[in-house]
Write an enzyme that holds these catalytic residues in place. Structure first.
Site, PDB file in Angstrom:
ATOM      1  N   GLU A 134     -19.376  24.127 -37.184  1.00 43.02           N
ATOM      2  CA  GLU A 134     -19.285  24.290 -38.629  1.00 43.02           C
ATOM      3  C   GLU A 134     -20.665  24.590 -39.100  1.00 43.02           C
ATOM      4  O   GLU A 134     -21.842  24.028 -38.839  1.00 43.02           O
ATOM      5  CB  GLU A 134     -18.727  23.197 -39.437  1.00 43.02           C
ATOM      6  CG  GLU A 134     -18.571  23.521 -41.001  1.00 43.02           C
ATOM      7  CD  GLU A 134     -17.673  22.318 -41.550  1.00 43.02           C
ATOM      8  OE1 GLU A 134     -16.839  22.700 -42.242  1.00 43.02           O
ATOM      9  OE2 GLU A 134     -17.968  21.194 -41.542  1.00 43.02           O
ATOM     10  N   GLY A 272     -22.451  13.492 -39.336  1.00 41.12           N
ATOM     11  CA  GLY A 272     -21.446  12.154 -39.334  1.00 41.12           C
ATOM     12  C   GLY A 272     -20.404  12.371 -38.250  1.00 41.12           C
ATOM     13  O   GLY A 272     -20.031  11.767 -37.533  1.00 41.12           O
ATOM     14  N   ALA A 273     -19.754  13.488 -38.716  1.00 42.25           N
ATOM     15  CA  ALA A 273     -18.306  13.883 -38.012  1.00 42.25           C
ATOM     16  C   ALA A 273     -17.818  15.295 -38.357  1.00 42.25           C
ATOM     17  O   ALA A 273     -18.408  15.940 -39.024  1.00 42.25           O
ATOM     18  CB  ALA A 273     -17.516  12.755 -38.274  1.00 42.25           C
ATOM     19  N   ASN A 276     -12.417  18.465 -36.279  1.00 42.66           N
ATOM     20  CA  ASN A 276     -11.656  19.365 -35.651  1.00 42.66           C
ATOM     21  C   ASN A 276      -9.975  18.897 -35.307  1.00 42.66           C
ATOM     22  O   ASN A 276     -10.007  17.538 -34.857  1.00 42.66           O
ATOM     23  CB  ASN A 276     -12.129  19.490 -34.121  1.00 42.66           C
ATOM     24  CG  ASN A 276     -13.656  19.494 -34.417  1.00 42.66           C
ATOM     25  OD1 ASN A 276     -14.223  20.603 -34.945  1.00 42.66           O
ATOM     26  ND2 ASN A 276     -14.278  18.617 -33.622  1.00 42.66           N
ATOM     27  N   HIS A 306     -12.143   9.919 -44.025  1.00 48.04           N
ATOM     28  CA  HIS A 306     -12.573  11.247 -44.461  1.00 48.04           C
ATOM     29  C   HIS A 306     -12.141  12.415 -43.508  1.00 48.04           C
ATOM     30  O   HIS A 306     -11.408  13.266 -44.020  1.00 48.04           O
ATOM     31  CB  HIS A 306     -14.153  11.245 -44.653  1.00 48.04           C
ATOM     32  CG  HIS A 306     -14.960  12.448 -45.133  1.00 48.04           C
ATOM     33  ND1 HIS A 306     -15.607  12.774 -46.129  1.00 48.04           N
ATOM     34  CD2 HIS A 306     -14.909  13.736 -44.502  1.00 48.04           C
ATOM     35  CE1 HIS A 306     -16.070  13.920 -46.455  1.00 48.04           C
ATOM     36  NE2 HIS A 306     -15.569  14.514 -45.098  1.00 48.04           N
ATOM     37  N   GLU A 307     -12.365  12.426 -42.316  1.00 44.18           N
ATOM     38  CA  GLU A 307     -12.038  13.119 -41.388  1.00 44.18           C
ATOM     39  C   GLU A 307     -10.553  13.423 -41.236  1.00 44.18           C
ATOM     40  O   GLU A 307      -9.824  14.574 -40.970  1.00 44.18           O
ATOM     41  CB  GLU A 307     -12.453  13.110 -39.924  1.00 44.18           C
ATOM     42  CG  GLU A 307     -14.056  12.891 -39.957  1.00 44.18           C
ATOM     43  CD  GLU A 307     -14.929  13.982 -40.430  1.00 44.18           C
ATOM     44  OE1 GLU A 307     -14.524  14.978 -40.415  1.00 44.18           O
ATOM     45  OE2 GLU A 307     -15.933  13.763 -41.303  1.00 44.18           O
ATOM     46  N   HIS A 310      -9.095  15.710 -43.709  1.00 42.34           N
ATOM     47  CA  HIS A 310      -9.400  16.993 -43.448  1.00 42.34           C
ATOM     48  C   HIS A 310      -8.088  17.453 -42.895  1.00 42.34           C
ATOM     49  O   HIS A 310      -7.889  18.914 -42.730  1.00 42.34           O
ATOM     50  CB  HIS A 310     -10.447  17.178 -42.842  1.00 42.34           C
ATOM     51  CG  HIS A 310     -11.859  17.391 -43.468  1.00 42.34           C
ATOM     52  ND1 HIS A 310     -11.862  18.177 -44.662  1.00 42.34           N
ATOM     53  CD2 HIS A 310     -12.964  16.622 -43.270  1.00 42.34           C
ATOM     54  CE1 HIS A 310     -13.133  18.137 -45.065  1.00 42.34           C
ATOM     55  NE2 HIS A 310     -13.925  17.259 -44.224  1.00 42.34           N
TER      56      HIS A 310
END
Length: 859
Positions: A134, A272-273, A276, A306-307, A310
């Protein structure tokens, strides 16, 4: 970064012309091990792209950043790589209605964390690979159309060294020495992923039965380097993962769509992360080698959630272009805390959000580079810089305000409709607003204009008029905005009235929710209430604003802040006081005094650690230079006092130990740190583990009390990747002109260091106790930044421009030098100018704060 940029206009034109049916990507990373052959170490990348063109005969291009291309074939015709490939793009002429492009390239392993990163573990010599893309670095690994709205299914296959395991977005298996992975759902290029190496891998599973009787089974995995395996608490990672999957399934009503769910903790990670799908990557620092506070576990849980959010906001439904980056990041930032509170043991996560996350937003929103949440992203360099406090923390704060505005049920129903209507597609702002308008019955366009399409932060101040009987005659809220961003907004707020009880506790005795709009809003419901000692105008933190106080409230906080019993209210007051300090409305010495008086009584460990960070920032940037030495002594004395008084073995004790090390200022402080390291002195309950040893060594090195031999000996004790990063930072921190010259050269003049060691060297180089020693580098900084930006990757360019700005040369002369560079480089890349402008603004703010603090001496 020559030729690597992509403009919004180019992306829009290409999306109108092309649609992609699928990718087959074959990577051969057996070259990752063994001796290199000189020059950049490369791997073979063969990509087949099947795509359609709406205007047969038209021309376009594919993206690829690679040292070399062996062959290019378009629709069966061999093209000359020397003619069609310019280093960043492959020209595609005379396209057919249906096309197949095959590109055979030699791509470079990365040492900057961009593309396919290669890491050699100094502890055991093992090699580890992972990808990070990203916003647009998948083109460093395979040829593609690098923009988020050209989604497609992907099939990956990877040839890897013997004994390695390889992971990708889909489930994989190894046959005949090749790892082959299941085809993905249609996803964007920037969220494809490959992780490969001898990783330590742990498995678990998640299962959920839906009301219709169907069952969803998700294989879970988590991995890290073998050297970190003894510290890897995968059970807690899986616990939070399962809690998150339960929470999001309950609220989103859309089954997790990407099959398995692996989480890789990888070395030398810039972020942070990264979300994917099916293979989330995290920085390995989330595996804790030593004792940490619950705030660290809470932060890790927040990132995991959070991830995970996504997977729906960003992966399932993706923005068309980076203008609407907020459509995924603001939502994920909000959902991370929302789920932390609703699903995990971290029930007070909104306090952390109010205290820590929003501080990032307040700073970003007052910089000259502030922008609306829906930003104007002209190109990829703009996009890279907009992963900022506006897009994340302000956006999340505004979503919290939106929930208060439309109601949680309407908000979540809007999200559910959004997923179902746009699954595997791309969206813009209007797509979300339309479903929220449906579910809430409110006109979302006016709200969006005020909150999403304007920049800046409002301040809210209470005005209290008392009647003759001592009760409230009128309580009003005054809303103000900066001249540069004069927009006043509608705020749904809770207003709390506080007073002291008989036992001295400061507690809320009245609360009303109200809509604040315009320059002055009278809160009629509070007329006749008992006169308050404290008015909190954004109680419960429903809106995004800077809280101000009337004179009575400020006086109450000066004397009784520690008596405020509600943790969130206390955190909000601390945040407001810090904003007053940064805005040069409260002398920095007053803020330091409040920390010295009341931080020791703070029960929330995350708030305490934030206060310690703010106090250190006040010392370094906002205290008048003439009082700096006194402030440093007072803080180190206060930290040592709290350290000795803290409960043995508690996380508060650990926090005060680290803060004492960071503020240590004289010979007795350094002697104590040395004795704690040697074990000749102990503090009951304080375990000086390896991570704490490095925390003690950095100030010793920076003040000349730990030399190179001591740091070499410590590396021998901790001969790991983490130990090497710590040692590099400490070596660069030493107070020597020769050391500074060497560190500068390693970062600015050489590309030998990896991204993690560049970061460590910069952190060590810039020491606030070495202002005179760093003076010569102010001029050098302005001489080199344009070249660094041109020659290095954008990540390294950002690290250098931000990290080496001469902020410790805090004088008007540095501002003048900055202005001179900006005037002379009006045509510099906008992203570079933005970074310099932001650094200038931070310095100007610091000088205003110092002036305010100096006036407190003479005033």
């Amino acid at each position: 970064m020559p030729g690597e940029n992509l403009s919004r206009d180019e992306a829009r034109e290409r999306a109108a012309l092309l649609s992609v049916d699928g990718y087959d990507v074959s990577l051969d990373v057996r070259s990752a091990v063994g001796e290199g052959e000189g020059g950049p170490r490369t791997f073979r990348s063969v990509t087949t792209i099947r795509f359609r063109c709406s205007e047969p005969g038209a021309s376009s291009f594919a993206d690829l950043i690679a040292p070399g291309v062996t062959a290019v074939t378009l629709n069966g015709k061999d093209l000359d790589p020397g003619e069609v490939f310019d280093g960043t793009r492959i020209a595609l002429e005379d396209l057919a209605a249906e096309n197949e492009l095959v590109v055979d390239a030699q791509c470079a392993y990365s040492r900057t964390g961009e593309g396919l990163h290669r890491f050699v573990d100094p502890e055991d010599g093992e090699v580890y690979l992972y990808t990070q893309y990203e916003p647009a670095d998948s083109r460093r690994v395979f040829a593609n159309f690098e923009q988020p709205d050209l989604k497609a299914p992907f099939r990956f296959e990877v040839r890897a060294p013997e004994g390695w395991t390889v992971w990708s977005n889909g489930a994989g298996e190894q046959t005949d020495g090749v790892w082959r992975f299941a085809e993905t759902k249609p996803i964007s290029t920037y969220i494809t992923c490959v992780v490969a190496g001898p990783y330590h891998y742990v498995t678990d599973s998640y299962s959920r039965t839906f009301p219709d009787g169907t069952t969803l089974d998700i294989p879970l995995g988590a991995m890290c380097r073998k050297g970190l395996a003894p510290y890897f608490d995968a059970d807690d990672v899986f616990l939070v993962t399962k809690q998150g999957l339960d929470f999001f399934h309950e609220h989103f009503d859309y089954p997790y769509p990407f099959g398995k769910y692996d989480q890789a903790f990888v070395p030398e990670y810039n972020l942070g992360a990264m979300e994917n799908p099916g293979l989330v990557t995290f920085r390995e620092e989330y595996i804790f080698r030593g004792k940490v506070t619950q705030a660290s576990y809470e932060a890790r849980a927040n990132v995991i959630l959070h991830e995970m959010a996504h997977m729906w906001f960003g992966d399932l439904v993706t923005m068309v272009w980076w203008d609407d980056l907020w459509l995924k990041e603001s939502f994920a930032d909000f959902m991370g805390t929302f789920a932390n509170v609703g699903a995990t043991r971290f029930e007070n996560a909104w306090t952390t959000f109010a205290n820590r996350r929003k501080a990032w937003a307040y700073r970003a929103d007052q910089l000259p580079s502030t922008h609306p949440i829906t930003a104007d992203i002209r190109d990829l360099q703009d996009a890279k810089l907009n992963f900022d406090g506006i897009t994340y923390a302000k956006g999340a704060s505004v979503l919290k305000q939106l929930v208060a505005y439309v109601g949680q049920d309407a908000f979540l129903e809007g999200a559910r409709r959004y997923f179902k209507r746009n699954a595997y597609g791309n969206t813009r702002l209007g797509d979300l607003l339309s479903v929220l308008a449906e579910t809430s019955g409110r006109d979302m366009s006016a709200w969006a204009r005020k909150w999403l399409q304007t920049a800046g932060v409002n301040s809210l101040t209470p005005q209290v008029l008392l009647a003759a009987d001592g009760r409230i005659a009128e309580l009003a809220v005054v809303q103000e905005a900066a001249e540069s961003h004069p927009e006043l907004r509608p705020h749904r707020v809770a207003i709390g009235l506080y007073g002291r009880t008989a036992d001295g506790a400061l507690e809320r005795y009245a609360r009303v929710e109200a809509d604040v709009d315009g320059p002055r809003t009278v809160i009629a419901e509070l007329a006749g209430a008992e006169a308050p000692e404290l008015v909190l105008v954004n109680d419960d933190d429903l809106t995004y604003c800077k809280i101000r106080f009337d004179d009575t409230s400020l006086a109450t906080l000066r004397d009784h802040l520690g008596a405020l019993t509600d943790p969130l209210a206390r955190a909000l007051c601390w945040s407001a006081l810090w904003n007053l300090t940064r805005d040069a409305l409260l002398p920095a010495r007053d803020f330091v005094g409040l920390v010295l008086r009341f931080a020791g009584r703070e029960s929330d460990i995350g708030v305490l650690q934030m206060l310690q960070a703010w106090a250190e920032s006040a010392l370094v940037h906002y205290v008048a230079p003439a009082w700096r030495e006194t402030a440093e002594r007072l803080l180190s004395e206060g930290a040592l006092r709290e350290l000795r008084q803290a409960q043995p073995g508690s996380e508060h004790q650990l926090a005060w130990a680290r803060f004492f090390a960071s503020t240590a200022s004289d010979g007795s402080d350094f002697q104590l740190l040395q004795e704690l390291l040697a074990g000749t002195t102990t503090i009951d309950g304080l375990d000086v583990d390896q991570e704490l040893r490095w925390a003690f060594l950095e100030p010793l090195a920076a003040h000349g009390a730990a030399d190179e031999s001591a740091l070499t000996a410590e590396l021998a004790r901790d001969d790991t990747a983490s130990g090497k990063r710590h040692q590099v930072r400490c070596l660069a921190a030493r107070p020597s002109a020769a050391v500074k010259a060497q560190a500068w050269a390693q970062v600015v003049e050489s590309e030998a260091l990896s991204n993690a060691l560049v970061e460590a060297t910069i952190a060590g180089f810039a020491q606030p106790s070495q202002r005179d020693l760093l003076t010569p580098y102010a001029e050098k900084y302005f001489e080199v930044i344009a070249r660094v930006w041109e020659d290095r990757s954008i990540q390294i360019g950002m690290d250098v421009v931000r990290g080496l700005y001469p902020s410790y040369q805090d004088s008007p002369q540095t501002l003048e030098a900055t202005d001179a560079w900006l005037a002379a480089h009006a045509d510099a890349p906008p992203a570079l100018r933005r970074l310099v402008l932001e650094a200038r603004d931070d310095l100007a703010r610091a000088l205003r704060g110092q002036e305010c603090d100096a006036a407190a001496i003479t005033g």
